[in-house]
Design a protein around this motif. Structure first.
Motif, mmCIF file in Angstrom:
data_model
loop_
_atom_site.group_PDB
_atom_site.id
_atom_site.type_symbol
_atom_site.label_atom_id
_atom_site.label_comp_id
_atom_site.label_asym_id
_atom_site.label_seq_id
_atom_site.Cartn_x
_atom_site.Cartn_y
_atom_site.Cartn_z
ATOM 1 N N ALA A 390 26.615 34.769 52.167
ATOM 2 C CA ALA A 390 27.186 35.741 51.231
ATOM 3 C C ALA A 390 26.564 35.611 49.845
ATOM 4 C CB ALA A 390 28.700 35.557 51.155
ATOM 5 N N THR A 391 26.272 34.367 49.421
ATOM 6 C CA THR A 391 25.672 34.149 48.107
ATOM 7 C C THR A 391 24.238 34.680 48.067
ATOM 8 O OG1 THR A 391 27.036 32.182 47.777
ATOM 9 C CG2 THR A 391 25.111 32.422 46.363
ATOM 10 N N VAL A 392 23.472 34.429 49.132
ATOM 11 C CA VAL A 392 22.095 34.924 49.184
ATOM 12 C C VAL A 392 22.084 36.454 49.183
ATOM 13 C CG1 VAL A 392 20.029 35.065 50.635
ATOM 14 C CG2 VAL A 392 21.153 32.865 50.275
ATOM 15 N N ILE A 393 23.020 37.067 49.907
ATOM 16 C CA ILE A 393 23.092 38.527 49.958
ATOM 17 C C ILE A 393 23.447 39.103 48.585
ATOM 18 C CG2 ILE A 393 24.468 40.460 50.856
ATOM 19 C CD1 ILE A 393 24.578 38.901 53.527
ATOM 20 N N SER A 394 24.385 38.480 47.906
ATOM 21 C CA SER A 394 24.857 39.042 46.637
ATOM 22 C C SER A 394 23.991 38.660 45.445
ATOM 23 C CB SER A 394 26.304 38.605 46.372
ATOM 24 O OG SER A 394 26.381 37.197 46.215
#
Length: 421
Positions: A390-394
């Motif tokens: 989720a962090t890499v996506i956001s």
């Protein structure tokens, strides 16, 4: 070579482990023990004149010697192709790694398409970096790969498979290992491998595809219309970035038809489930050399006190010899403590010639290095692995060396190889 936009079979090269000592053959990833040359000297003594991947790569402890050492590495590759390595066409390898503490990590080795990989921050590719890629670390690796006949992967890719639909079912009913089965050097555990049957390969590709449908992405991350992210690079991002850069050089001189089948377009990698029980995310600490500890700590404290971000407060623990200092960051700009530290160090190193930073796995190792004169170790809390995708996506790639998946001895060891020219 069978191309696949997701994950494919490869012509994998292995020694005959009936005649080659697996323990001497497999060496740990080149980016480990960079401040501990004694580890590599011990490995060299253990291997002696036996066939070994230690002769086919360059430990980063000697990265500044890459130009001088590269011809010997390429010569060793030619020798291994002639005398040691045997081809296993259209293969994927299911593997089980017993770690130093006895826990088991399961993975799958196969082929990825470098056209599906982008290491730039904010990328929307199927394969993405999890950490900032440092451009100056790529050329030395390219020097080795550019004229190499074979590649040996220490790249580990993560999949966000909470339901365990891809790798874990493949272990149902496995019998005796038919790819490899041996202890790893220097008390680093054990590795076993199985060649995956063609039908199981197809099921695996289908299961991987199901992870990145629009519906699956929206269900996992709570947002529609996301670009599919299948693989996040957990380990070996700079090696993969070097492979990508070399491929771009080669591709520039090829026709589209030639580029579609050129072996350098792809790379071997191991895929591991983020939710594998053995997979523990640990911080990668910073050890700073060539400083006056009191002055360094005063500058760090002043820097953190002046920040005016909106993130929750953070705490840093600094060690210099036997002295321990706690530095509070009341208003961080970065969501992660490692980001706060790295931003400070980036500027500090620029302003202080002679200061260097190493990235260390394990609090005990960092504390031991901090016993050296003019050295400070900076320790902090790490991120939770459930937050990674989720962090890499956001946010895109995380700060350099944000996390480690286990201790140095538990990193991927070189074993499998593949021709790239």
């Amino acid at each position: 070579m069978k191309q696949s936009p997701l994950f494919g079979a490869a012509d994998i090269l292995l020694p005959d482990f009936h005649t080659v000592d697996g323990t001497k053959w497999s060496a740990v990833a080149c980016d480990q023990y960079t401040s501990q040359p004694d580890y590599w000297q011990a490995a060299d003594e253990l291997v002696g004149g036996a066939p070994s991947t230690l002769r086919l790569m360059l430990p980063e402890a000697w990265l500044d010697e890459s130009e001088a050492r590269t011809p010997g590495i390429h010569a060793a590759m030619r020798d291994c192709l002639d005398r040691v390595l045997i081809s296993h066409p259209d293969s994927m390898i299911l593997l089980e790694r017993t770690l130093a503490d006895g826990s088991i990590r399961r993975g799958l080795v196969g082929l990825i398409d470098l056209e599906s990989y982008d290491y730039t921050k904010g990328a929307s590719s199927l394969i993405r970096a999890t950490e900032e890629t440092v451009p100056e670390r790529i050329p030395a690796r390219m020097t080795i790969r550019r004229d190499a006949l074979i590649e040996l992967p220490h790249v580990m890719l993560l999949i966000d498979d909470r339901e365990k639909t891809v790798i874990e079912p493949l272990f149902a009913g496995v019998s005796a290992p038919d790819a490899y089965d041996y202890d790893l050097m220097q008390q680093s555990g054990h590795i076993r491998g199985w060649f995956l049957p063609a039908e199981a390969q197809k099921r695996t590709q289908k299961a991987l595809k199901a992870l990145v449908t629009s519906r699956a992405m929206a269900a996992r991350y709570g947002q529609k219309g996301l670009a599919p992210l299948l693989f996040a690079v957990g380990d070996g991002n700079h090696s993969l970035a070097a492979a990508k850069a070399c491929w771009e050089e080669i591709k520039a001189g090829l026709t589209p038809k030639e580029a579609a089948v050129h072996p350098a377009r792809c790379a071997l990698a191991e895929v591991v489930n983020l939710y594998d029980e053995s997979l523990i995310f640990e911080p990668i600490y910073r050890v700073v050399f060539g400083v006056q500890p009191d002055a360094f700590l005063a500058d760090l404290t002043a820097y953190t006190a002046a920040l005016e971000g909106t993130m929750p407060a953070q705490t840093l623990t600094c060690r210099a010899g036997d002295e321990v200092t706690t530095v509070t960051v009341p208003r961080p700009v970065s969501a992660l403590a490692v980001g706060t530290v790295q931003q400070f160090l980036n500027e500090y190193v620029k302003a202080h010639p002679g200061v260097s930073v190493d990235y260390i796995h394990g609090a005990d190792t960092a504390a031991a290095l901090a016993q050296k004169l003019g050295t400070v170790a900076v320790l902090f809390d790490g991120m939770k692995k459930e937050e990674l995708f989720a962090t890499v996506i956001s946010d895109g790639a995380l700060p350099r060396k944000t996390f480690s998946m286990g201790h140095a001895q538990d990193k991927r060891f070189y074993c499998e190889a593949r021709r790239i020219r």
